[in-house]
Enzyme design. Structure first.
Site, PDB file in Angstrom:
ATOM      1  N   TYR A   1       0.841  -1.198   0.000  1.00 36.83           N
ATOM      2  CA  TYR A   1       0.000   0.000   0.000  1.00 36.83           C
ATOM      3  C   TYR A   1       0.874   1.244   0.000  1.00 36.83           C
ATOM      4  O   TYR A   1       1.920   1.287   0.638  1.00 36.83           O
ATOM      5  CB  TYR A   1      -0.826   0.061   1.279  1.00 36.83           C
ATOM      6  CG  TYR A   1      -2.059  -0.784   1.270  1.00 36.83           C
ATOM      7  CD1 TYR A   1      -2.953  -0.747   0.207  1.00 36.83           C
ATOM      8  CD2 TYR A   1      -2.360  -1.585   2.356  1.00 36.83           C
ATOM      9  CE1 TYR A   1      -4.096  -1.504   0.228  1.00 36.83           C
ATOM     10  CE2 TYR A   1      -3.513  -2.351   2.382  1.00 36.83           C
ATOM     11  CZ  TYR A   1      -4.379  -2.311   1.320  1.00 36.83           C
ATOM     12  OH  TYR A   1      -5.514  -3.048   1.350  1.00 36.83           O
TER      13      TYR A   1
ATOM     14  N   ARG B   1      -4.836   7.799  -9.514  1.00 31.68           N
ATOM     15  CA  ARG B   1      -4.085   6.663  -8.977  1.00 31.68           C
ATOM     16  C   ARG B   1      -4.595   5.404  -9.657  1.00 31.68           C
ATOM     17  O   ARG B   1      -5.665   5.405 -10.277  1.00 31.68           O
ATOM     18  CB  ARG B   1      -4.257   6.545  -7.463  1.00 31.68           C
ATOM     19  CG  ARG B   1      -5.651   6.131  -7.031  1.00 31.68           C
ATOM     20  CD  ARG B   1      -5.780   6.023  -5.530  1.00 31.68           C
ATOM     21  NE  ARG B   1      -5.153   4.836  -4.983  1.00 31.68           N
ATOM     22  CZ  ARG B   1      -5.798   3.712  -4.632  1.00 31.68           C
ATOM     23  NH1 ARG B   1      -7.110   3.621  -4.808  1.00 31.68           N
ATOM     24  NH2 ARG B   1      -5.172   2.685  -4.121  1.00 31.68           N
TER      25      ARG B   1
ATOM     26  N   HIS C   1     -14.227   3.023   3.141  1.00 39.29           N
ATOM     27  CA  HIS C   1     -13.034   2.176   3.078  1.00 39.29           C
ATOM     28  C   HIS C   1     -12.938   1.245   4.288  1.00 39.29           C
ATOM     29  O   HIS C   1     -11.912   0.573   4.464  1.00 39.29           O
ATOM     30  CB  HIS C   1     -11.770   3.039   3.002  1.00 39.29           C
ATOM     31  CG  HIS C   1     -11.612   3.732   1.680  1.00 39.29           C
ATOM     32  ND1 HIS C   1     -11.866   5.080   1.514  1.00 39.29           N
ATOM     33  CD2 HIS C   1     -11.255   3.276   0.459  1.00 39.29           C
ATOM     34  CE1 HIS C   1     -11.663   5.409   0.236  1.00 39.29           C
ATOM     35  NE2 HIS C   1     -11.288   4.337  -0.418  1.00 39.29           N
TER      36      HIS C   1
ATOM     37  N   ASN D   1      -5.565   1.295  -9.087  1.00 43.54           N
ATOM     38  CA  ASN D   1      -5.861   0.252  -8.121  1.00 43.54           C
ATOM     39  C   ASN D   1      -6.030  -1.034  -8.927  1.00 43.54           C
ATOM     40  O   ASN D   1      -6.226  -0.991 -10.143  1.00 43.54           O
ATOM     41  CB  ASN D   1      -7.125   0.594  -7.336  1.00 43.54           C
ATOM     42  CG  ASN D   1      -7.258  -0.230  -6.069  1.00 43.54           C
ATOM     43  OD1 ASN D   1      -6.297  -0.866  -5.629  1.00 43.54           O
ATOM     44  ND2 ASN D   1      -8.445  -0.233  -5.493  1.00 43.54           N
TER      45      ASN D   1
ATOM     46  N   TYR E   1      -8.715 -10.219   1.177  1.00 45.97           N
ATOM     47  CA  TYR E   1      -9.553  -9.051   0.889  1.00 45.97           C
ATOM     48  C   TYR E   1      -9.906  -8.972  -0.594  1.00 45.97           C
ATOM     49  O   TYR E   1     -11.023  -8.614  -0.964  1.00 45.97           O
ATOM     50  CB  TYR E   1      -8.831  -7.775   1.327  1.00 45.97           C
ATOM     51  CG  TYR E   1      -9.509  -6.511   0.874  1.00 45.97           C
ATOM     52  CD1 TYR E   1     -10.773  -6.174   1.352  1.00 45.97           C
ATOM     53  CD2 TYR E   1      -8.909  -5.658  -0.046  1.00 45.97           C
ATOM     54  CE1 TYR E   1     -11.409  -5.028   0.930  1.00 45.97           C
ATOM     55  CE2 TYR E   1      -9.537  -4.509  -0.482  1.00 45.97           C
ATOM     56  CZ  TYR E   1     -10.785  -4.196   0.005  1.00 45.97           C
ATOM     57  OH  TYR E   1     -11.419  -3.071  -0.424  1.00 45.97           O
ATOM     58  N   LYS E   2      -8.955  -9.312  -1.459  1.00 41.73           N
ATOM     59  CA  LYS E   2      -9.211  -9.226  -2.896  1.00 41.73           C
ATOM     60  C   LYS E   2      -9.961 -10.453  -3.418  1.00 41.73           C
ATOM     61  O   LYS E   2     -10.213 -10.561  -4.613  1.00 41.73           O
ATOM     62  CB  LYS E   2      -7.894  -9.039  -3.652  1.00 41.73           C
ATOM     63  CG  LYS E   2      -7.287  -7.640  -3.436  1.00 41.73           C
ATOM     64  CD  LYS E   2      -5.973  -7.464  -4.167  1.00 41.73           C
ATOM     65  CE  LYS E   2      -5.301  -6.122  -3.863  1.00 41.73           C
ATOM     66  NZ  LYS E   2      -5.944  -4.948  -4.494  1.00 41.73           N
TER      67      LYS E   2
END
Lengths: 181, 339
Positions: B38, B225, B195, B227, B318-319
């Site tokens: 991150y 950005r 978030h 992601n 999480y993904k």
């Protein structure tokens, strides 16, 4: 690095404290949560305090809906120094808070007592049904029948936690029932 | 190279979506290092960027335009609540219409034109055969609510973030191709609330720093950005709403179909200040590339392997990669001599 496993959208509650300088002390509670506000109410002068109690009835909608008209009337005449104290189940707390915001209050004027029960309001992310009084996970959706994992992600606008189908990847999966904290 | 829209392909059922060699060449590969960690990876979105790249203009229109607009129509017909705008966001929606129409007409004059006379505007979108005249600022003069009207002509998801009390609130949006988040549930949330489910980053102070940066963005100085996540099949609509339809995709993977089915999903996120409402327009432009196409670039193939291999377990979880992370790493290892 210390890892805090809690989800940041889950509200943290502290016991309300009386703000003595308020022009109107307004108390709103569900009938079984009055004891949480009683000590504060006793400190108020009779003229400057009002208490609204929501009694369970047969009216459609949430319990907070039944107070809505009256609450809007009180708040429309309320001084800008009004303080609002709310006690009840978690969904009720946020319903009253949302009504108060739409009547012009700001969060700094509102204190929500720790929920009187651990039961949650649940939002089904698949069919958007709201369910009250959910005490364990997974929970069967009353709208679409799917088995929902009750997550800690919380939406203040709905006063609810999100539920997501727990066995969508493998319908055969064996699942254990967990009591919600 | 510049991309021209091609005929409609699908992001569901038979998944006919494919990338041309030109689309592969301009794919925004998101990893600057062999290890993904991150960071507050926000940079100015200064336009025009390199010619033909996804960074050239404020809004990228590519060969998938018609396909994505057809997919959005399917999602909205099935569930109109995938688009919403709270009443106080009307002005911000018109800010968005102005910014998007002016940008598209200037950057893609072969497809879009805008003529204005005072508040009487005429908009033409030749790709979708749309030509409408309306009164700027008057939502009743549009054929659809302003967020839906504009959103149905733009690739990627859009949200409008209302800025108050030093925070950002998710008060409007059109979200039909999200990486597993629900606009209907998250509506009205503050920046740190929406978030909430992201692991690790809160403790690292990522969101606190990002929020400070974002609330200070001035008009005309957008930032961006990237992601990323992985998606099984070229499925745009990986929303929680439809998760029951796509959850089983993850269990369908084998060593033989990883290259064809697993896609790197990259979001080009742009944040742009709106001049009247002070809202931020948050665009999330999603690009999908199959592993088969990705490994045609040896540098990408090697790095993708290393990134996945070293991904922290919390992020694997999480993904949503848990079920096939090992399989993907193993398949990619054939393209990384160091293994």
């Amino acid at each position: 690095m210390q890892i805090d496993p809690s989800i940041k959208s889950r509200p943290k509650y502290v016991a309300p404290e009386l703000v003595a300088s308020a022009g109107l002390q307004l108390f709103v509670s569900e009938s079984d949560a009055g004891h949480l506000l009683e000590p504060l109410y006793r400190q108020c002068s009779e003229s400057g305090a009002q208490w609204l109690v929501a009694e369970p009835g047969n009216a459609p909608g949430t319990l907070a809906d039944s107070l809505s008209g009256y609450l809007q009337r009180v708040l429309s005449d309320a001084p800008v120094t009004t303080r609002l104290y709310v006690a009840g189940s978690e969904g009720f707390l946020w319903d009253i808070r949302n009504q108060a915001l739409s009547a012009g209050l700001v969060d700094e004027q509102i204190q929500l007592a720790p929920p009187v029960t651990k039961a949650r309001r649940l939002f089904c992310t698949h069919c958007y049904t709201l369910m009250e009084g959910v005490t364990s996970s997974p929970h069967t959706c009353s709208g679409c029948g799917r088995l929902l994992l009750v997550r800690d992600h919380f939406a203040r606008l709905h006063g609810a936690y999100v539920g997501v189908q727990i066995n969508a990847e493998d319908p055969e999966e064996q699942l254990e029932q967990e009591v919600l904290q | 190279m510049r991309m021209s829209p091609k005929p409609v392909q699908t992001f569901r059922d038979d998944f006919s979506y494919s990338n041309s060699p030109g689309a592969i060449a301009r794919f925004p590969f998101p990893f600057p290092d062999d290890e993904y960690r991150y960071s507050v990876n926000i940079e100015p979105h200064t336009t025009p960027g390199p010619e033909g790249s996804v960074y050239e203009f404020l809004l990228d229109i590519d060969e998938h335009y018609l396909s994505e607009m057809a997919e959005r129509d399917i999602v909205l017909k099935e569930n109109p609540q995938r688009c919403l705008a709270m009443p106080h966001m009307d002005l911000a929606c018109w800010d968005m219409i102005e910014r998007c129409m002016q940008s598209l007409a200037a950057d893609y004059p072969q497809h879009f034109s805008l003529s204005t006379e005072g508040d009487q505007w005429t908009w033409e979108n030749r790709l979708l055969n749309i030509k409408d005249s309306f009164t700027f600022g008057d939502s009743s003069t549009l054929p659809l609510p302003p967020m839906e009207y504009m959103g149905r002509q733009l690739q990627g998801d859009f949200a409008l973030l209302d800025q108050r009390d030093g925070d950002l609130f998710l008060d409007a949006g059109i979200v039909t191709c999200p990486a597993d988040w629900s606009l209907a549930f998250d509506a009205g949330m503050s920046f740190s609330e929406w978030h909430g489910p992201v692991p690790l980053a809160h403790e690292m102070g990522v969101f606190e720093r990002a929020l400070k940066y974002l609330t200070a963005i001035p008009v005309g100085r957008p930032v961006r950005r990237l992601n990323w996540t992985l998606t099984v099949n070229a499925r745009m609509d990986t929303s929680p709403e439809t998760y029951p339809n796509w959850g089983t995709d993850r269990a369908s993977l084998t060593a033989d179909n990883v290259g064809e089915k697993v896609h790197l999903r990259v979001e080009l996120q742009v944040l742009d200040r709106m001049p009247r409402s002070n809202a931020l327009m948050f665009s999330i432009r999603t690009f999908l590339i199959s592993f088969d196409d990705l490994v045609t670039n040896p540098d990408w193939a090697r790095r993708m392997h290393r990134v996945l291999k070293t991904l922290p377990p919390e992020l694997v979880e999480y993904k949503g990669l848990g079920r096939y992370h090992d399989l993907a790493v193993e398949w990619l290892s054939q393209y990384d001599p160091a293994n």
